[in-house]
Enzyme design. Structure first.
Site, PDB file in Angstrom:
ATOM      1  N   HIS A 265      -9.397   8.287  -2.223  1.00  0.00           N
ATOM      2  CA  HIS A 265      -9.525   9.528  -1.486  1.00  0.00           C
ATOM      3  C   HIS A 265      -9.493  10.710  -2.463  1.00  0.00           C
ATOM      4  O   HIS A 265      -9.309  10.541  -3.662  1.00  0.00           O
ATOM      5  CB  HIS A 265      -8.394   9.648  -0.461  1.00  0.00           C
ATOM      6  CG  HIS A 265      -8.531   8.706   0.689  1.00  0.00           C
ATOM      7  ND1 HIS A 265      -7.815   7.537   0.792  1.00  0.00           N
ATOM      8  CD2 HIS A 265      -9.326   8.749   1.790  1.00  0.00           C
ATOM      9  CE1 HIS A 265      -8.147   6.909   1.914  1.00  0.00           C
ATOM     10  NE2 HIS A 265      -9.063   7.612   2.528  1.00  0.00           N
TER      11      HIS A 265
ATOM     12  N   TYR B  17     -15.169   2.694   9.981  1.00  0.00           N
ATOM     13  CA  TYR B  17     -13.704   2.724   9.879  1.00  0.00           C
ATOM     14  C   TYR B  17     -13.105   3.404  11.105  1.00  0.00           C
ATOM     15  O   TYR B  17     -12.108   2.923  11.681  1.00  0.00           O
ATOM     16  CB  TYR B  17     -13.291   3.468   8.608  1.00  0.00           C
ATOM     17  CG  TYR B  17     -11.809   3.556   8.378  1.00  0.00           C
ATOM     18  CD1 TYR B  17     -11.067   2.437   8.043  1.00  0.00           C
ATOM     19  CD2 TYR B  17     -11.143   4.773   8.493  1.00  0.00           C
ATOM     20  CE1 TYR B  17      -9.700   2.517   7.831  1.00  0.00           C
ATOM     21  CE2 TYR B  17      -9.773   4.867   8.277  1.00  0.00           C
ATOM     22  CZ  TYR B  17      -9.059   3.739   7.947  1.00  0.00           C
ATOM     23  OH  TYR B  17      -7.698   3.823   7.740  1.00  0.00           O
TER      24      TYR B  17
ATOM     25  N   VAL C 266       1.222   3.602   2.335  1.00  0.00           N
ATOM     26  CA  VAL C 266       1.966   3.811   3.578  1.00  0.00           C
ATOM     27  C   VAL C 266       3.021   2.730   3.766  1.00  0.00           C
ATOM     28  O   VAL C 266       4.177   3.019   4.069  1.00  0.00           O
ATOM     29  CB  VAL C 266       1.000   3.844   4.777  1.00  0.00           C
ATOM     30  CG1 VAL C 266       1.783   3.909   6.085  1.00  0.00           C
ATOM     31  CG2 VAL C 266       0.055   5.026   4.662  1.00  0.00           C
TER      32      VAL C 266
ATOM     33  N   GLY D  24       0.823  -1.207   0.000  1.00  0.00           N
ATOM     34  CA  GLY D  24       0.000   0.000   0.000  1.00  0.00           C
ATOM     35  C   GLY D  24       0.856   1.256   0.000  1.00  0.00           C
ATOM     36  O   GLY D  24       2.090   1.194   0.052  1.00  0.00           O
TER      37      GLY D  24
ATOM     38  N   LYS E 204     -10.469   1.908  13.954  1.00  0.00           N
ATOM     39  CA  LYS E 204      -9.176   2.516  14.263  1.00  0.00           C
ATOM     40  C   LYS E 204      -9.077   2.914  15.738  1.00  0.00           C
ATOM     41  O   LYS E 204      -8.008   2.799  16.354  1.00  0.00           O
ATOM     42  CB  LYS E 204      -8.932   3.725  13.349  1.00  0.00           C
ATOM     43  CG  LYS E 204      -8.621   3.335  11.910  1.00  0.00           C
ATOM     44  CD  LYS E 204      -7.370   2.477  11.838  1.00  0.00           C
ATOM     45  CE  LYS E 204      -6.954   2.134  10.427  1.00  0.00           C
ATOM     46  NZ  LYS E 204      -5.740   1.299  10.404  1.00  0.00           N
TER      47      LYS E 204
ATOM     48  N   SER F 242      -5.970   6.876  11.902  1.00  0.00           N
ATOM     49  CA  SER F 242      -6.429   7.857  10.923  1.00  0.00           C
ATOM     50  C   SER F 242      -7.035   9.037  11.657  1.00  0.00           C
ATOM     51  O   SER F 242      -7.593   8.884  12.756  1.00  0.00           O
ATOM     52  CB  SER F 242      -7.478   7.227  10.004  1.00  0.00           C
ATOM     53  OG  SER F 242      -8.207   8.213   9.302  1.00  0.00           O
ATOM     54  N   SER F 243      -6.971  10.207  11.039  1.00  0.00           N
ATOM     55  CA  SER F 243      -7.529  11.404  11.667  1.00  0.00           C
ATOM     56  C   SER F 243      -9.048  11.342  11.778  1.00  0.00           C
ATOM     57  O   SER F 243      -9.652  12.140  12.504  1.00  0.00           O
ATOM     58  CB  SER F 243      -7.116  12.657  10.883  1.00  0.00           C
ATOM     59  OG  SER F 243      -7.570  12.579   9.543  1.00  0.00           O
ATOM     60  N   CYS F 244      -9.692  10.391  11.087  1.00  0.00           N
ATOM     61  CA  CYS F 244     -11.155  10.294  11.153  1.00  0.00           C
ATOM     62  C   CYS F 244     -11.629   9.758  12.493  1.00  0.00           C
ATOM     63  O   CYS F 244     -12.839   9.684  12.744  1.00  0.00           O
ATOM     64  CB  CYS F 244     -11.698   9.433  10.027  1.00  0.00           C
ATOM     65  SG  CYS F 244     -11.375   7.670  10.241  1.00  0.00           S
TER      66      CYS F 244
END
Length: 313
Positions: A180, A137, A16, A14, A141, A108-110
């Site tokens: 995204h 999601y 990252v 991926g 996380k 993740s920032s979400c």
């Protein structure tokens, strides 16, 4: 991390994971352990347990996840929750069982509440309601963070977590049904330019603000934390700077060279109004991003041109 340490990068193909592999190789690490999803289904508890028992990694970067944009998150809600819960649970538990020295979990920032104060400080976690479109999601996380905290508390594991902001760079997902915003816009503008289209549709109003970090900068930050950070509280990773979706769309339009018009589809969701990370803790440790947005987008578009056949097949 010792130079001869065995380092497992979960999700190495991926965006990252591949950036982490590049960083580790550049730093002189040669014992990097990887598996493709066809070789190892990380959702399979027994398979993951056997893998850890056989390979015995010393360090783990947990970058494997099922990821996507608003459409994918909102459409495949069960998959985003189940797959991510299984991946992180299996890896974290097996890392504990086999005595991994240190693990870094990437979130993740979400994870932050939809209407949390800006910029987002680490202590705002679980202080309000999540953005509905990516709630499954986000819950997965958050669970990963709490797993690391619990295994640290109960078993003394040196498991840390980091929360990156929105990412972009090589090996991104350019599938318009699951990508995204940045890769979607790069592909849309590129194809519109090639086909001499008069307009490009962009979702929403263009008013939401987003922060973007190049994947190579994230990998550098992760390496820095693995070497220098051992505390329980997770760490935000970002630039501390944001732009509107309209501004970034205009920037990508300029970089790609599309000369048509933008058409904003306001029937489509905007998502969270703003997601700016407070990165003051990370800055206080001595780390700061190196890639500015325009430079990073120019490099990313060149990578897209080089690998277009692979990215859009």
């Amino acid at each position: 991390m010792e130079k001869q340490a065995r380092i497992y990068v979960a999700g190495h193909r991926g965006m990252v994971g591949s950036a982490l592999v590049r960083k580790l190789q550049a730093e002189g690490y040669s014992q990097i352990i990887t598996r493709t999803s066809s070789e190892l289904d990380l959702r399979n508890q027994a398979a993951v347990a056997d893998f850890f028992a056989d390979e015995r990694p010393d360090y783990v970067f947990l970058a494997a996840a099922k990821v996507g944009g608003i459409l994918a998150n909102n459409t495949y809600r069960a998959e985003f929750l189940y797959d991510n819960l299984m991946i992180e649970s299996n890896i974290i538990h097996s890392a504990y069982k086999t005595g991994v020295k240190k693990l870094l979990f990437l979130g993740s920032s979400c994870i932050y509440p939809k209407l949390a104060p800006q910029p987002l400080k680490e202590e705002y976690l679980l202080s309000g309601y999540l953005e509905p479109t990516n709630e499954p999601y986000a819950i997965a996380k958050i669970t990963g963070i709490k797993l690391c905290e619990a295994y640290r508390s109960q078993y003394g594991c040196n498991f840390i977590s980091a929360m990156p902001t929105n990412l972009y760079g090589p090996n991104d997902n350019y599938d318009l049904n699951g990508s995204h915003v940045l890769p979607a816009l790069i592909r849309k503008f590129h194809e519109a330019k090639v086909n001499n289209l008069p307009t490009v549709e962009v979702w929403g109003t263009g008013s939401p603000r987003r922060e973007f970090l190049h994947a190579d900068d994230l990998a550098d930050a992760c390496f820095f934390l693995m070497e220098n950070y051992d505390d329980e509280l997770f760490v935000n990773i970002g630039t501390g700077e944001d732009v509107t979706i309209r501004e970034v769309a205009e920037l990508i339009k300029e970089i790609v060279g599309f000369e048509g018009e933008l058409r904003w589809n306001t029937d489509k969701p905007d998502g969270t109004p703003r997601k700016l990370m407070d990165v003051s803790r990370l800055h206080s440790f001595g780390w700061k991003h190196a890639t500015e947005l325009k430079d990073g987008l120019e490099k990313t578009y060149q990578d897209f041109l080089t690998n277009e056949v692979m990215y859009v097949e």
